[in-house]
Design a protein around this motif. Sequence first.
Motif, short mmCIF file in Angstrom:
data_model
loop_
_atom_site.label_atom_id
_atom_site.label_comp_id
_atom_site.label_asym_id
_atom_site.label_seq_id
_atom_site.Cartn_x
_atom_site.Cartn_y
_atom_site.Cartn_z
N MET A 36 0.85 -1.18 0.00
CA MET A 36 0.00 0.00 0.00
C MET A 36 0.89 1.24 0.00
N GLN A 37 0.56 2.17 -0.82
CA GLN A 37 1.29 3.44 -0.89
C GLN A 37 1.08 4.22 0.39
N ARG A 38 2.17 4.60 1.02
CA ARG A 38 2.07 5.40 2.24
C ARG A 38 2.15 6.86 1.86
N GLY A 39 1.52 7.68 2.60
CA GLY A 39 1.51 9.11 2.34
C GLY A 39 0.69 9.78 3.42
N TYR A 40 -0.02 10.77 3.04
CA TYR A 40 -0.83 11.50 4.01
C TYR A 40 -2.17 11.84 3.39
N VAL A 41 -3.10 12.20 4.24
CA VAL A 41 -4.38 12.75 3.80
C VAL A 41 -4.56 14.07 4.52
N ARG A 42 -5.37 14.91 3.97
CA ARG A 42 -5.68 16.18 4.60
C ARG A 42 -6.96 16.03 5.40
N LEU A 43 -6.94 16.57 6.57
CA LEU A 43 -8.13 16.59 7.40
C LEU A 43 -8.41 18.05 7.73
N TRP A 44 -9.40 18.60 7.06
CA TRP A 44 -9.70 20.02 7.17
C TRP A 44 -10.36 20.34 8.49
N ARG A 45 -9.99 21.47 9.07
CA ARG A 45 -10.61 21.91 10.32
C ARG A 45 -12.10 22.20 10.14
N LYS A 46 -12.49 22.60 8.94
CA LYS A 46 -13.91 22.88 8.72
C LYS A 46 -14.76 21.61 8.84
N THR A 47 -14.10 20.44 8.88
CA THR A 47 -14.82 19.19 9.09
C THR A 47 -15.56 19.21 10.41
N ILE A 48 -15.03 19.96 11.36
CA ILE A 48 -15.68 20.08 12.68
C ILE A 48 -17.11 20.58 12.53
N ASP A 49 -17.36 21.41 11.51
CA ASP A 49 -18.69 21.97 11.29
C ASP A 49 -19.64 20.99 10.62
N CYS A 50 -19.13 19.87 10.16
CA CYS A 50 -19.93 18.87 9.46
C CYS A 50 -20.92 18.22 10.43
N ARG A 51 -22.14 18.05 10.00
CA ARG A 51 -23.18 17.46 10.85
C ARG A 51 -22.76 16.07 11.33
N SER A 52 -22.08 15.32 10.48
CA SER A 52 -21.69 13.96 10.83
C SER A 52 -20.77 13.92 12.04
#
Length: 144
Positions: free
Chosen positions: A1-17
């Motif tokens: 599996m290719q290792r790397g990174y993903v972005r986790l946006w702070r605006k995700t906090i506002d997501c209903r989920s």
Amino acid sequence: MQRGYVRLWRKTIDCRSVSRGANHIAVMTWVLLHANWCERYVNGIRIERGQMLTSLAKLSEELHISVQSVRTVLHNLTTDGFLTVKSTNKYSIITVCNFSTYQAEETPEQQTNQQTTNKQSTSNQQQQNNYKNYYQTCHQNSQQ
């Protein structure tokens, strides 16, 4: 599996989920970490960028939550517009809606600028080679 990174946006906090609880955050993060970064074939099935092939049982096992909880969370994340799920009796294809919004592709120039800013020691030539290998791998996987 290719290792790397993903972005986790702070605006995700506002997501209903996110406000729905820890299981929702765990599934959202797990899906982002496991979604394909380029098109490829898995068991002869075409899986596009932003998609992943899995099962409820595998999600349950990996996240240590019940299958019913996984089913409920996936339903809620679908209702909230975070993902879609296409299921068969053997597997599910999960698609992150607007995957490119969460995980924008970077050009070699953007990667080089980011490295310079962060004063990382990787040479520009090595980064260019990594970028070429990344897209060659994607292209090879999409040809299968």
